[in-house]
Design an enzyme around this catalytic site. Structure first.
Site, mmCIF file in Angstrom:
data_model
loop_
_atom_site.group_PDB
_atom_site.id
_atom_site.type_symbol
_atom_site.label_atom_id
_atom_site.label_comp_id
_atom_site.label_asym_id
_atom_site.label_seq_id
_atom_site.Cartn_x
_atom_site.Cartn_y
_atom_site.Cartn_z
ATOM 1 C CB SER A 125 -10.017 -35.619 20.545
ATOM 2 O OG SER A 125 -11.063 -36.542 20.633
ATOM 3 C CE1 TYR A 149 -13.312 -32.182 17.373
ATOM 4 C CE2 TYR A 149 -13.499 -34.451 18.137
ATOM 5 C CZ TYR A 149 -13.132 -33.136 18.368
ATOM 6 O OH TYR A 149 -12.575 -32.785 19.562
ATOM 7 C CE LYS A 153 -9.778 -31.325 18.114
ATOM 8 N NZ LYS A 153 -9.281 -30.002 18.524
HETATM 9 P P1 NAD Z 1 -15.938 -25.391 23.362
HETATM 10 O O1 NAD Z 1 -16.734 -25.334 22.104
HETATM 11 O O2 NAD Z 1 -16.642 -25.145 24.639
HETATM 12 O O3 NAD Z 1 -14.695 -24.405 23.281
HETATM 13 C C1 NAD Z 1 -14.056 -24.095 22.062
HETATM 14 C C2 NAD Z 1 -13.978 -22.586 21.969
HETATM 15 O O4 NAD Z 1 -13.308 -22.234 20.761
HETATM 16 C C3 NAD Z 1 -15.349 -21.914 21.933
HETATM 17 O O5 NAD Z 1 -15.386 -20.886 22.911
HETATM 18 C C4 NAD Z 1 -15.464 -21.333 20.515
HETATM 19 O O6 NAD Z 1 -16.202 -20.141 20.502
HETATM 20 C C5 NAD Z 1 -13.996 -21.140 20.166
HETATM 21 N N1 NAD Z 1 -13.686 -21.217 18.730
HETATM 22 C C6 NAD Z 1 -14.055 -22.163 17.831
HETATM 23 N N2 NAD Z 1 -13.547 -21.881 16.611
HETATM 24 C C7 NAD Z 1 -12.822 -20.735 16.750
HETATM 25 C C8 NAD Z 1 -12.059 -19.954 15.859
HETATM 26 N N3 NAD Z 1 -11.948 -20.272 14.563
HETATM 27 N N4 NAD Z 1 -11.446 -18.846 16.332
HETATM 28 C C9 NAD Z 1 -11.565 -18.493 17.630
HETATM 29 N N5 NAD Z 1 -12.293 -19.194 18.523
HETATM 30 C C10 NAD Z 1 -12.905 -20.315 18.095
HETATM 31 O O7 NAD Z 1 -15.214 -26.823 23.384
HETATM 32 P P2 NAD Z 1 -14.387 -27.526 24.542
HETATM 33 O O8 NAD Z 1 -15.161 -28.709 24.989
HETATM 34 O O9 NAD Z 1 -13.928 -26.539 25.539
HETATM 35 O O10 NAD Z 1 -13.169 -28.072 23.684
HETATM 36 C C11 NAD Z 1 -11.939 -27.378 23.604
HETATM 37 C C12 NAD Z 1 -11.012 -28.149 22.678
HETATM 38 O O11 NAD Z 1 -10.856 -29.477 23.158
HETATM 39 C C13 NAD Z 1 -11.558 -28.273 21.240
HETATM 40 O O12 NAD Z 1 -10.477 -28.158 20.346
HETATM 41 C C14 NAD Z 1 -12.106 -29.686 21.207
HETATM 42 O O13 NAD Z 1 -12.081 -30.235 19.922
HETATM 43 C C15 NAD Z 1 -11.158 -30.412 22.146
HETATM 44 N N6 NAD Z 1 -11.751 -31.604 22.756
HETATM 45 C C16 NAD Z 1 -12.950 -31.498 23.398
HETATM 46 C C17 NAD Z 1 -13.538 -32.639 23.932
HETATM 47 C C18 NAD Z 1 -14.887 -32.552 24.597
HETATM 48 O O14 NAD Z 1 -15.579 -33.575 24.646
HETATM 49 N N7 NAD Z 1 -15.303 -31.429 25.143
HETATM 50 C C19 NAD Z 1 -12.878 -33.882 23.854
HETATM 51 C C20 NAD Z 1 -11.652 -33.938 23.204
HETATM 52 C C21 NAD Z 1 -11.084 -32.787 22.661
#
Ligand code: NAD
Ligand code: UDP
Length: 337
Positions: A125, A149, A153
């Site tokens: 991120s 958070y 990362k």
């Molecule tokens: P999201 O919450 O929609 O998806 C994450 C998924 O991981 C969810 O379906 C959740 O149920 C699952 N999950 C969480 N912990 C888990 C575990 N211990 N075991 C199994 N499943 C688990 O989030 P997203 O927006 O799709 O983000 C995906 C990734 O990208 C994350 O790692 C997030 O930190 C990263 N990210 C997101 C953003 C954003 O703004 N959306 C920005 C930068 C990075």
């Protein structure tokens, strides 16, 4: 054939990426504990791609489950989306975040190595950069996250850099996302956070659909052209394409690559409000209130390295981001439930 395990594959970015993987002819296994998503997503992904996937409801911290998945299915790569992502919650419950995001990733990497799976894409991120004192972030910008958070990362990135040194055969991509928004063009999959949205775009779209009364804009006195914060919003479909490009690039280079996934074009909160009003035909009532602690006035990606290394660049602009979000929100006002 390429067989990919996607952790967090029923989540927002994961689901859009899985549609692309399946459509590109890959076999996909999804592991998700549904802590922030719904099983309903699986059927929607299968409908959109015309292909089926194997879904495992479970946790990346469940070593026995991971082991049995890797023993029974010959995966050759992992895309690791699973993680908790709410900045405010991470400050209130740091151990929950270190356990889920860092300890969980270690279990996953140990089991990958045991199963001799060497290709990994990790969802990092832009929060790893912190506040370098300028707005355009290159991959060489110093890393200094400002919240728990972001630190989870950076810790996982550090672990993977060390892992690559110890295991040169590994092929690793660290993808640093900026601000993902938008939804699949069909309106069948999109983002629907549980509870009150923290992020701007889901909040705006819930105001437009009538679930929330008005948007609170955090700060109108930044030294930006209209006084509101500037961010690099990137369409989730472009992000999904970035993962395919990264898989392709890793198959050709035995390396560790670190790239920003952003557009390089920042927009203000008011730009997003006005673009959403245009896309939806709805008025978005808002009130400008005080700044949100920890927010920076402005930052955006330098996307040049992603273009050079992955041959990838974002294609979809602010109008598509808003139109696709609106279609998803209108068709699914209560999300997947
Ligand atoms: P999201 O919450 O929609 O998806 C994450 C998924 O991981 C969810 O379906 C959740 O149920 C699952 N999950 C969480 N912990 C888990 C575990 N211990 N075991 C199994 N499943 C688990 O989030 P997203 O927006 O799709 O983000 C995906 C990734 O990208 C994350 O790692 C997030 O930190 C990263 N990210 C997101 C953003 C954003 O703004 N959306 C920005 C930068 C990075
Ligand atoms: N923002 C806002 N009201 C909200 C949510 C966000 O004004 O209800 C602003 C926030 O201050 C920032 C921008 O919108 O300038 C993007 O915030 P978001 O939380 O979506 O992403 P991040 O802070 O992680 O960049």
């Amino acid at each position: 054939m390429n067989k990919v395990l996607v952790t967090g594959g029923t989540g927002y970015i994961g689901s859009h990426t899985v549609v692309k993987l399946l459509s590109a002819g890959m076999e996909v296994l999804v592991l998700d504990n549904l802590s922030n998503s719904s099983k309903e997503v699986v059927g929607r992904i299968e409908k959109l791609s015309g292909k089926s996937l194997q879904f495992f409801e479970g946790d990346i911290r469940d070593r026995a489950l991971l082991r049995s998945i890797f023993e029974r299915h010959s995966c050759n790569s992992v895309i690791h989306f699973a993680g908790l992502k709410a900045v405010g919650e991470s400050e209130e419950q740091p151990l929950k975040y270190f356990d889920n995001n860092v300890a969980g990733s270690i279990v996953l990497f140990e089991e990958m190595i045991r199963a001799r799976i060497h290709t990994l894409i990790f969802s990092s991120s832009a929060t790893v950069y912190g506040d370098p004192g300028y707005a355009c972030y290159q991959e060489s910008t110093p890393l200094s996250p400002m919240n728990t958070y972001g630190r989870t990362k950076l810790m996982v990135e550090d672990i993977l850099r060390d892992l690559k040194k110890a295991n040169p055969e590994m092929q690793i991509a660290l993808l640093r996302y900026f601000n993902p928004v938008g939804a699949h063009e069909s309106g069948d999959i999109g983002e629907h956070p549980f509870g009150v949205p923290n992020n701007l775009m889901p909040f705006i779209s819930q105001v437009a659909v009538g679930t929330r009364e008005k948007l609170m804009i955090y700060g109108g006195d930044y030294s930006t052209p209209d006084g509101t914060g500037l961010r690099d919003y990137i369409h989730v479909e472009d992000l999904g394409a970035g993962h395919l490009a990264a898989l392709h690039s890793l198959s050709e280079n035995n390396s560790l690559i670190t790239v920003n996934l952003g557009t390089g074009h920042p927009y203000s909160v008011l730009d997003m409000v006005h673009a959403f009003e245009k896309a939806s035909g709805k008025k978005i009532p808002y009130e400008i209130i005080g700044r949100r602690p920890g927010d920076l006035p402005e930052y955006y990606a330098d996307p040049a390295l992603a273009k050079k290394v992955l041959g990838w660049e974002a294609k979809l602009g602010i109008d598509r981001m808003c139109a696709d979000t609106w279609r998803w929100q209108q068709q699914n006002p209560q999300g997947y439930s």
